[in-house]
Design an enzyme around this catalytic site. Structure first.
Site, PDB file in Angstrom:
ATOM      1  N   TRP A  43       0.847  -1.185   0.000  1.00 27.61           N
ATOM      2  CA  TRP A  43       0.000   0.000   0.000  1.00 27.61           C
ATOM      3  C   TRP A  43       0.892   1.248   0.000  1.00 27.61           C
ATOM      4  CZ3 TRP A  43      -0.328   3.816   3.854  1.00 27.61           C
ATOM      5  CH2 TRP A  43      -1.279   4.818   3.575  1.00 27.61           C
ATOM      6  N   ARG A  96     -10.072  -2.597   7.631  1.00 26.52           N
ATOM      7  CA  ARG A  96     -10.614  -1.236   7.720  1.00 26.52           C
ATOM      8  C   ARG A  96     -12.022  -1.283   8.312  1.00 26.52           C
ATOM      9  NH1 ARG A  96     -11.686   3.747   3.568  1.00 26.52           N
ATOM     10  NH2 ARG A  96     -10.351   5.224   4.607  1.00 26.52           N
ATOM     11  N   ASP A 121      -2.205   5.921  -3.048  1.00 28.12           N
ATOM     12  CA  ASP A 121      -2.580   6.873  -1.999  1.00 28.12           C
ATOM     13  C   ASP A 121      -1.389   7.727  -1.596  1.00 28.12           C
ATOM     14  OD1 ASP A 121      -5.230   6.390  -1.821  1.00 28.12           O
ATOM     15  OD2 ASP A 121      -5.126   5.010  -0.124  1.00 28.12           O
ATOM     16  N   TRP A 174     -14.597   4.956  -8.109  1.00 31.06           N
ATOM     17  CA  TRP A 174     -15.071   3.657  -7.601  1.00 31.06           C
ATOM     18  C   TRP A 174     -13.934   3.039  -6.798  1.00 31.06           C
ATOM     19  CZ3 TRP A 174     -19.277   0.367  -9.951  1.00 31.06           C
ATOM     20  CH2 TRP A 174     -19.285  -0.937  -9.434  1.00 31.06           C
ATOM     21  N   ASP A 175     -14.139   2.946  -5.497  1.00 34.53           N
ATOM     22  CA  ASP A 175     -13.062   2.498  -4.612  1.00 34.53           C
ATOM     23  C   ASP A 175     -13.301   1.062  -4.152  1.00 34.53           C
ATOM     24  OD1 ASP A 175     -10.776   2.660  -3.071  1.00 34.53           O
ATOM     25  OD2 ASP A 175     -11.368   4.525  -2.079  1.00 34.53           O
ATOM     26  N   MET A 176     -12.258   0.442  -3.622  1.00 37.76           N
ATOM     27  CA  MET A 176     -12.339  -0.932  -3.111  1.00 37.76           C
ATOM     28  C   MET A 176     -11.211  -1.033  -2.093  1.00 37.76           C
ATOM     29  SD  MET A 176     -11.075  -4.217  -3.349  1.00 37.76           S
ATOM     30  CE  MET A 176     -11.580  -5.873  -3.665  1.00 37.76           C
ATOM     31  N   ASN A 177     -11.600  -1.031  -0.808  1.00 34.73           N
ATOM     32  CA  ASN A 177     -10.583  -0.767   0.204  1.00 34.73           C
ATOM     33  C   ASN A 177     -10.154  -1.924   1.086  1.00 34.73           C
ATOM     34  OD1 ASN A 177      -9.578   1.849  -0.102  1.00 34.73           O
ATOM     35  ND2 ASN A 177     -11.493   2.721   0.634  1.00 34.73           N
TER      36      ASN A 177
HETATM   37  C1  GLA Z   1      -9.006   4.949  -0.297  1.00 29.66           C
HETATM   38  C2  GLA Z   1      -8.643   5.823  -1.488  1.00 29.66           C
HETATM   39  C3  GLA Z   1      -8.482   7.249  -1.036  1.00 29.66           C
HETATM   40  C4  GLA Z   1      -9.748   7.726  -0.384  1.00 29.66           C
HETATM   41  C5  GLA Z   1     -10.127   6.798   0.758  1.00 29.66           C
HETATM   42  C6  GLA Z   1     -11.482   7.142   1.311  1.00 29.66           C
HETATM   43  O1  GLA Z   1      -7.939   4.840   0.578  1.00 29.66           O
HETATM   44  O2  GLA Z   1      -7.509   5.354  -2.105  1.00 29.66           O
HETATM   45  O3  GLA Z   1      -8.150   8.072  -2.117  1.00 29.66           O
HETATM   46  O4  GLA Z   1     -10.771   7.763  -1.342  1.00 29.66           O
HETATM   47  O5  GLA Z   1     -10.143   5.446   0.347  1.00 29.66           O
HETATM   48  O6  GLA Z   1     -11.868   6.294   2.326  1.00 29.66           O
END
Ligand code: GLA
Length: 742
Positions: free
Chosen positions: A200, A444, A549, A478-481
């Protein structure tokens, strides 16, 4: 003709502009042997000798007594399993009796103009003038299984796209335990492997090592492409540089578990296989059903990594990215994530938009925190309704206000996830992955939705779609965390649980397809905790992907260098953020941050209302710079001149417009050294007989471009080089602009 079948040689010849690939039929039963891949051959006459089927202990027909010795040494197009080839298999199938031998032999073939889409999967495309496809149908009669090996050859790019489609033509279910997208056998030439790995906030760092005997692989089981490994493997002849050496590169058009492997055998041959990771994979194939593997891209370059890079860029721009934004200047955005995190309301966002508009920014992106009770990252994923306590007046009010300021509006979503503290989870706890009797692992503080299930996908997309229809939203991030764990699907029987990982990825593709079909003008940017799902599969749906990030300009030089090795600069989400940087605490000049972001999509990730007057003035210059140069960055050819990752001191790359009449040269002195003279670096691929006038981009003077007063011949710049002055201090960047003189 890009693909021909040569009767006499019993071989298929596949030609791209500069490469040839040869496949031969072997023996009376028609095993598929690999003959050649490399620089273009004028003719295939005699090339069959490479197959070595006459060599002791091999015999002219492979049905004779030393079958194991033959199968274990034969360079093959798609290796079988359990019947004599002990190297890595490409396919493993278990039948109703639990047996797993498989050997595919030639049945028929078809050559046609164009390329058919792969159902439910992202894939390269091209019309009848641009691409030719060969499909070789093979069979295993004992299993009743056919495999259609597909090879598509592009007219304008040195790339071949491969995939395999299996069909169960027998009367019983088969279990596909492994289904690689492609396999390539060659003699080892002391190859080095080049791969990308990271974590990351430090995605895709290059790693190069010599291959030894045995198996070397990169892979993931995280359910997404991952920050850790990239679905890419290249074999390089020793000493390969940007401009010289042979490169065999393999890239996987997929966004889930993968494996890329190189195996050096006892006979010093190397076998490359690439495909869905067989661990935790088992697909039940009922009679009459098909299974389509994702696509694998092969690129060969006889002139080093630089040429490989441009082949990938050309392929992905011309034959993979479908977005209307491909050839359009995307709006300069400001994203509020690093500026406010969860601490915002409608007024704060309107203030950012107002200030941004004054500085030349064109779109406000509202990141995480606008829905449900999302005041922090512990809740509300899955509840995609606007939080009106935060955004008073609702989404439409906010967007209208922002639009009235002349700014577009974009929004963040994370549709694949659910928080335990959410209405969705309380109503449908069984929609989150969990193995019965086992507490699922949080990451998370969130769970993953079982989007292999249609009703889950539909529920989420109905909500997302309602939000997007409720206001003038022109961009979606569109995120995926989190990675996938605890996979068990209440909707699948026990003998289909091995399908979940792949079904999940198919679910993501289906959801994104629905989104872009329903909102054809939407600018979609994919993201996964930064660049955890930066892959060619996602590019099929979104023209840009958030690169990392880590927004620190110096870290970004490395991340963007490695990403740009495969992906066009226009695909890399890149923003200017504040210092000290939120990820590494480094302080870099605002100017440098702007140049680094210019080599991507370009935008801001900060609270513009808090900028110093100097930085605010520079934003105006930077936005002007973006408008001046985005087209070159987006459409131009990329050349790596010096890598900070290698020399630890300075970084340099160049972008030429397609006609080679203009060039941008980005030079960064990462670390200053005492008693150091200026550096001469050689520029790339200019017109040798043309003269170029040179300007320097200036963030302070009257004009954006400062005339250096120099006009230099292209061959001088390429052979002699350009003198980059030593700069004062660390992290200093200069951007040069060259234009051909009349
Ligand atoms: C991820 C994305 C960030 C932000 C956060 C929000 O980490 O990479 O840019 O959008 O989620 O929770």
């Amino acid at each position: 003709m890009a693909i021909t079948y040569l009767e006499q040689e019993r071989a298929f010849k596949l030609d791209t502009p500069n490469t040839t690939y040869l496949i031969g039929l072997v023996g009376s039963e028609g095993l598929l042997g690999h003959i050649y891949y490399g620089k273009k051959l004028h003719s295939a006459k005699g090339a069959r000798l490479f197959l070595r089927t006459q060599e002791h202990p091999c015999t002219p027909d492979i049905n004779t007594r030393d079958r194991v010795a033959i199968l274990d040494a034969l360079p093959t197009e798609y290796s079988g399993h359990g019947v004599g080839d002990f190297r890595e298999s490409s396919v493993r199938v278990r039948d109703k009796n639990g047996n797993s031998g498989v050997q595919l032999t030639y049945l028929s073939h078809e050559i046609y103009k164009g390329k058919k889409p792969l159902e439910g999967l992202p894939a390269t495309f091209g019309n009848e003038k641009e691409v030719t496809t060969l499909v070789i149908t093979c069979e295993d009669r004992v299993l009743g299984l056919t495999a259609r090996l597909s090879y598509s050859v592009f007219e304008d790019t040195d790339a071949i796209a491969r995939s395999v489609c299996f069909e169960n033509q027998g009367g019983d279910a088969l279990y596909l335990e492994k289904a690689m997208s492609g396999c390539l056998d060659m003699d080892n030439r002391d190859f080095e492997a080049l791969t990308l790995h990271g974590g990351w906030a430090r995605e895709r760092r290059m790693e190069r090592r010599k291959l030894g005997h045995g198996r070397f692989s990169v892979s993931t089981l995280r359910g997404e492409t991952s920050h850790q490994e990239h679905p890419f493997l290249a074999l390089l002849t020793p000493g390969t540089t940007q401009e010289s050496g042979e490169v065999y590169a393999f890239h996987f058009v997929y966004s889930g578990n993968f494996i890329a492997q190189a195996e050096i055998s006892q006979f010093d041959t190397v076998r490359v296989t690439m495909g869905i990771n067989p661990e935790d994979f088992c697909w039940k194939l009922m009679p009459g059903e098909c299974f389509q593997t994702p696509e694998m891209i092969m690129v060969y370059s006889a002139a080093g990594l630089s040429e490989m890079t441009r082949s990938f860029h050309k392929l992905y721009r011309g034959h993979l990215i479908r977005s209307p934004y491909l050839h359009k200047k995307p709006p300069i955005l400001v994203n509020n994530w690093e500026g406010t995190y969860f601490d915002f309301d409608e007024q704060k966002l309107i203030d950012i938009a107002r200030e941004g508009a004054k500085l030349g920014i064109e779109m406000l992106v509202m990141d995480d925190g606008w829905f449900g009770e999302r005041f922090d990252d512990n809740r509300s994923l899955g509840d995609w309704q606007v939080n009106e306590r935060k955004l008073k007046g609702g989404l439409k009010y906010l967007v209208d206000q922002v639009n009235a300021l002349g700014m577009k509006f974009g929004i963040w979503i994370e549709p694949e996830m659910v928080s335990e503290d959410s209405r969705l989870y309380r109503e449908h706890p069984d929609w989150a992955f969990a193995i019965p009797g086992r507490e699922p692992a949080r990451s998370r503080n969130q769970y993953v939705l079982d989007i292999s299930r249609k009703e889950v996908r539909d529920h989420i997309m109905d909500q997302v779609s309602a939000v997007l229809h409720s206001a003038n939203v022109e961009y979606v991030k569109w995120d995926m965390n989190r990675p996938l764990t605890d996979l068990a699907s209440a909707a699948l029987p026990p003998d289909r649980q091995g399908e979940i990982f792949h079904r999940y990825v198919l679910g993501v593709y289906e959801m994104q397809q629905r989104l872009i079909r329903e909102f054809p003008d939407l600018l979609l940017e994919n993201c996964s905790g930064g660049g955890g799902r930066f892959d060619p599969g996602m590019l099929y749906y979104s023209p840009q992907i958030w690169c990392s990030d880590d927004t620190d300009a110096i870290e970004r030089l490395a991340i963007q260098e490695s990403t740009a090795m495969l992906y066009p600069l226009s695909t890399m989400g890149a923003h200017v953020s504040v210092c000290p940087n939120h990820t590494v605490g480094r302080v870099t000049p605002f100017e440098t941050r702007g140049y680094v972001a210019l080599a991507g999509t370009f935008g801001y990730e900060l609270d513009v209302t808090k900028l110093s007057p100097e930085d605010a003035a520079m934003v105006k210059r930077q936005t002007a710079m973006y408008h001046r140069f985005n087209e070159m960055v987006r459409e131009g050819d990329y050349y790596r001149i010096a890598s900070w990752q290698e020399n630890h001191l300075y970084d340099c790359f160049q972008v030429n417009d397609p006609q080679k009449e203009k060039a941008l040269v980005f030079f960064t002195q990462v670390l200053n050294e005492p008693n150091r003279r200026s550096r001469i670096l050689r520029l790339q691929d200019l017109q040798p007989d043309a003269d170029y006038h040179i300007w320097q981009v200036d963030m302070e003077g009257e004009e954006l471009l400062k005339d250096t007063g120099r006009t230099v011949n292209g061959s001088v710049l390429m052979q002699g080089g350009f003198l980059f002055e030593r700069l004062w201090g660390d992290f200093q960047c200069r951007l040069l602009y060259l234009e051909k003189t009349e």
